[in-house]
Scaffold this motif. Structure first.
Motif, PDB file in Angstrom:
ATOM      1  N   LEU A 121       1.345  -3.158  10.502  1.00  0.00           N
ATOM      2  CA  LEU A 121       1.442  -1.709  10.313  1.00  0.00           C
ATOM      3  C   LEU A 121       1.709  -0.937  11.597  1.00  0.00           C
ATOM      4  N   GLY A 122       1.322  -1.497  12.740  1.00  0.00           N
ATOM      5  CA  GLY A 122       1.584  -0.805  14.004  1.00  0.00           C
ATOM      6  C   GLY A 122       3.081  -0.648  14.272  1.00  0.00           C
ATOM      7  N   PRO A 123       3.836  -1.746  14.353  1.00  0.00           N
ATOM      8  CA  PRO A 123       5.283  -1.630  14.568  1.00  0.00           C
ATOM      9  C   PRO A 123       6.002  -0.910  13.430  1.00  0.00           C
ATOM     10  N   LEU A 124       5.533  -1.089  12.195  1.00  0.00           N
ATOM     11  CA  LEU A 124       6.147  -0.384  11.076  1.00  0.00           C
ATOM     12  C   LEU A 124       5.960   1.124  11.236  1.00  0.00           C
ATOM     13  N   GLY A 125       4.758   1.542  11.582  1.00  0.00           N
ATOM     14  CA  GLY A 125       4.514   2.957  11.804  1.00  0.00           C
ATOM     15  C   GLY A 125       5.381   3.515  12.915  1.00  0.00           C
ATOM     16  N   GLU A 126       5.534   2.745  13.991  1.00  0.00           N
ATOM     17  CA  GLU A 126       6.387   3.188  15.101  1.00  0.00           C
ATOM     18  C   GLU A 126       7.837   3.359  14.640  1.00  0.00           C
ATOM     19  N   GLY A 153      -5.978   6.699  -2.144  1.00  0.00           N
ATOM     20  CA  GLY A 153      -5.921   6.962  -0.721  1.00  0.00           C
ATOM     21  C   GLY A 153      -5.129   5.939   0.067  1.00  0.00           C
ATOM     22  N   GLY A 154      -4.525   4.967  -0.633  1.00  0.00           N
ATOM     23  CA  GLY A 154      -3.714   3.963   0.056  1.00  0.00           C
ATOM     24  C   GLY A 154      -4.502   2.816   0.642  1.00  0.00           C
ATOM     25  N   LEU A 155      -5.696   2.560   0.116  1.00  0.00           N
ATOM     26  CA  LEU A 155      -6.479   1.406   0.561  1.00  0.00           C
ATOM     27  C   LEU A 155      -5.933   0.157  -0.122  1.00  0.00           C
ATOM     28  N   VAL A 168      -3.799   1.861   4.835  1.00  0.00           N
ATOM     29  CA  VAL A 168      -2.394   1.816   5.249  1.00  0.00           C
ATOM     30  C   VAL A 168      -1.924   3.154   5.821  1.00  0.00           C
ATOM     31  N   PRO A 169      -2.173   4.301   5.168  1.00  0.00           N
ATOM     32  CA  PRO A 169      -1.702   5.571   5.752  1.00  0.00           C
ATOM     33  C   PRO A 169      -2.258   5.820   7.147  1.00  0.00           C
ATOM     34  N   ALA A 170      -3.520   5.500   7.356  1.00  0.00           N
ATOM     35  CA  ALA A 170      -4.115   5.745   8.672  1.00  0.00           C
ATOM     36  C   ALA A 170      -3.480   4.869   9.737  1.00  0.00           C
ATOM     37  N   LEU A 171      -3.250   3.597   9.437  1.00  0.00           N
ATOM     38  CA  LEU A 171      -2.687   2.688  10.424  1.00  0.00           C
ATOM     39  C   LEU A 171      -1.207   2.958  10.675  1.00  0.00           C
ATOM     40  N   LEU A 172      -0.507   3.532   9.707  1.00  0.00           N
ATOM     41  CA  LEU A 172       0.893   3.894   9.942  1.00  0.00           C
ATOM     42  C   LEU A 172       0.996   5.097  10.872  1.00  0.00           C
ATOM     43  N   GLY A 173       0.043   6.017  10.776  1.00  0.00           N
ATOM     44  CA  GLY A 173      -0.010   7.142  11.705  1.00  0.00           C
ATOM     45  C   GLY A 173       1.197   8.058  11.647  1.00  0.00           C
ATOM     46  N   LEU A 174       1.538   8.530  10.445  1.00  0.00           N
ATOM     47  CA  LEU A 174       2.723   9.368  10.283  1.00  0.00           C
ATOM     48  C   LEU A 174       2.412  10.857  10.325  1.00  0.00           C
ATOM     49  N   GLY A 175       1.208  11.214  10.719  1.00  0.00           N
ATOM     50  CA  GLY A 175       0.848  12.611  10.853  1.00  0.00           C
ATOM     51  C   GLY A 175       0.823  13.325   9.523  1.00  0.00           C
ATOM     52  N   ALA A 176       1.542  14.452   9.449  1.00  0.00           N
ATOM     53  CA  ALA A 176       1.530  15.269   8.236  1.00  0.00           C
ATOM     54  C   ALA A 176       2.268  14.613   7.077  1.00  0.00           C
ATOM     55  N   VAL A 178       2.354  12.071   4.576  1.00  0.00           N
ATOM     56  CA  VAL A 178       1.443  11.101   3.962  1.00  0.00           C
ATOM     57  C   VAL A 178       2.252  10.154   3.086  1.00  0.00           C
ATOM     58  N   PRO A 179       2.289   8.868   3.410  1.00  0.00           N
ATOM     59  CA  PRO A 179       3.111   7.942   2.614  1.00  0.00           C
ATOM     60  C   PRO A 179       2.529   7.720   1.233  1.00  0.00           C
ATOM     61  N   LYS A 180       3.410   7.467   0.284  1.00  0.00           N
ATOM     62  CA  LYS A 180       2.994   7.108  -1.065  1.00  0.00           C
ATOM     63  C   LYS A 180       2.961   5.588  -1.138  1.00  0.00           C
ATOM     64  N   VAL A 181       1.776   5.012  -1.203  1.00  0.00           N
ATOM     65  CA  VAL A 181       1.598   3.563  -1.155  1.00  0.00           C
ATOM     66  C   VAL A 181       1.370   3.045  -2.563  1.00  0.00           C
ATOM     67  N   GLY A 182       2.077   1.978  -2.925  1.00  0.00           N
ATOM     68  CA  GLY A 182       1.935   1.407  -4.258  1.00  0.00           C
ATOM     69  C   GLY A 182       2.102  -0.095  -4.250  1.00  0.00           C
ATOM     70  N   ASN A 183       1.644  -0.730  -5.297  1.00  0.00           N
ATOM     71  CA  ASN A 183       1.782  -2.176  -5.453  1.00  0.00           C
ATOM     72  C   ASN A 183       3.253  -2.555  -5.596  1.00  0.00           C
ATOM     73  N   ASP A 184       3.662  -3.645  -4.955  1.00  0.00           N
ATOM     74  CA  ASP A 184       5.081  -4.019  -4.956  1.00  0.00           C
ATOM     75  C   ASP A 184       5.607  -4.335  -6.351  1.00  0.00           C
ATOM     76  N   THR A 185       4.786  -4.996  -7.177  1.00  0.00           N
ATOM     77  CA  THR A 185       5.261  -5.332  -8.517  1.00  0.00           C
ATOM     78  C   THR A 185       5.364  -4.093  -9.393  1.00  0.00           C
ATOM     79  N   ALA A 186       4.413  -3.162  -9.259  1.00  0.00           N
ATOM     80  CA  ALA A 186       4.498  -1.921 -10.024  1.00  0.00           C
ATOM     81  C   ALA A 186       5.747  -1.150  -9.634  1.00  0.00           C
ATOM     82  N   PHE A 187       6.059  -1.113  -8.337  1.00  0.00           N
ATOM     83  CA  PHE A 187       7.277  -0.441  -7.890  1.00  0.00           C
ATOM     84  C   PHE A 187       8.516  -1.187  -8.379  1.00  0.00           C
ATOM     85  N   ALA A 188       8.467  -2.519  -8.378  1.00  0.00           N
ATOM     86  CA  ALA A 188       9.607  -3.296  -8.885  1.00  0.00           C
ATOM     87  C   ALA A 188       9.820  -3.021 -10.371  1.00  0.00           C
TER      88      ALA A 188
END
Length: 395
Positions: A121-126, A153-155, A168-176, A178-188
């Motif tokens: 998540l560090g390099p991804l957030g960067e 909350g993206g846990l 995940v949102p906290a470790l990505l560190g995107l500030g204002a 807020v990413p929408k985090v979801g299960n990969d299969t549900a998104f597929a």
């Protein structure tokens, strides 16, 4: 019903309807066709198209020549229009794409990781912060598909990586943002309902096979997420009669017998922790023809048989019209179909055999989670509130 009570509200509602229609058709239908589809007056559609162009929400291009007659226009993405940043965060790496109205993804970058939250998540957030800085005013949201259950909350929990309640949102560190985090299969499954073979199905079942198998029931175009958003963990159901402990904490999970980890385990190779995807793909490639007697072919057949048994059980329970397979599931369908179909057919109740669901490999391949992450962002944006906020910001 739109709920619009004034001419201003009705115009705002129709702007969103037109944008939604452009997005859903992949920016392939002409303004005339969309006008008919939406039941709009020709003059109203013309005014709306001009407003969308002026607001940098959509842009019209000439339709391809189709013989004599009046030329028409095809509404599509504006060159300075809204973008969704979409992420597919897998157990061994991640990919980022920018997606414009109409659903076309443009790859922006990818990288591997060592399976720890910090390295993933560090390099991804960067990378995401860099894209946000470059594309800032155009980005309407960030969607992140993750290979594990996602709580409020993206846990995120990823059993194979020993992730537990990773924020995940906290470790990505995107500030204002807020990413929408979801299960990969549900998104597929969402992607398959919007862009794939479940588009016209009232009840469909989508299964995504990666290191193990995940699945989701799609009803009227919507994946069913359960009361807490963590439903449809089909890979953690005891569908194939096993009893081995799974890293999720349960025993006998279906996912122990289907996926890259299962292929590697059948051959006595190291697996787990996001390792071995390339090796599993090599095993699948070497297994053809499916009737071969090699150890690789036997491993592939065993995996396909377990997949077929589980699909039969889920079909008996949910009565889908179509069952779609993505990821390695599509490879198993193409390379070991007889081994998959035989336990599927024999596992069906008699009444199900009379009209079994269609089994099919997804046309989206591995892109389903990424495209579904994009769709989740546009679902939030393509509302009166989202579009009017864009118009205020850009006018």
């Amino acid at each position: 019903m739109s709920g619009a009570t004034t001419s201003v509200e009705l115009r705002a509602h129709n702007r969103v309807r037109l944008l939604r229609a452009v997005h859903d058709c992949g920016a392939t239908r002409t303004r005339s066709q969309l006008t008919r589809d939406l039941g709009l007056a020709r003059g109203t559609a013309s005014v709306l198209a001009a407003e969308l162009a002026g607001d940098r929400l959509a842009h019209e291009a000439p339709a391809p020549e189709h013989g004599r007659g009046r030329p028409t226009q095809v509404p599509g993405p504006h060159p300075d229009g809204p973008l969704a940043l979409a992420v597919d965060l897998r157990e061994d790496g991640w990919e980022v794409a920018a997606c414009e109205l109409g659903g076309h993804p443009t790859p922006l970058g990818s990288a591997g990781h060592d399976g720890t939250p910090a390295d993933a998540l560090g390099p991804l957030g960067e990378a995401l912060r860099g894209h946000l800085a470059r594309l800032g005013h155009r980005v309407v949201g960030v969607g992140v598909a993750v290979a594990g259950p996602v709580r409020a909350g993206g846990l995120v929990d990823v059993a194979h990586l020993r992730w537990r309640s990773v924020d995940v949102p906290a470790l990505l560190g995107l500030g204002a943002t807020v990413p929408k985090v979801g299960n990969d299969t549900a998104f597929a499954g969402l992607a398959e309902a919007r862009r794939g073979l479940l588009r016209d199905a009232r009840v469909g079942l989508h299964l995504h096979v990666d290191f193990d198998v995940g699945g989701v029931l799609v009803v009227d175009g919507r994946p069913l997420g359960g009361a807490g958003g963590m439903g449809a963990e089909f890979g953690h159901m005891p569908l194939t009669g096993g009893s081995a402990p799974c890293m999720c904490g349960a025993h006998g999970c279906w996912g122990m017998d289907v996926g890259a980890n299962a292929l590697l385990r059948h051959l006595g190779l190291a697996y787990g922790g996001g390792r071995g995807r390339a090796r599993a793909e090599q095993i699948l490639a070497r297994a053809a023809p499916a009737a071969a007697a090699s150890a690789e072919a036997r491993a592939v057949r065993a995996c396909a048989q377990a997949l077929g048994r589980g699909v039969a059980a889920l079909t008996n329970a949910h009565d889908p019209e179509v069952v779609t397979l993505s990821g390695l599931g599509a490879d198993l369908y193409e390379r070991a179909l007889p081994a998959l179909v035989e336990p599927f057919e024999t596992g069906l109740m008699t009444i199900r055999r009379e009209r079994p669901p269609r089994l099919a490999a997804s046309a989206l391949g591995w892109r389903g989670p990424l495209i579904g992450a994009m769709e989740s962002v546009f679902d939030d944006f393509l509302t009166v509130r989202g579009v009017e906020a864009w118009r205020r910001l850009h006018t």
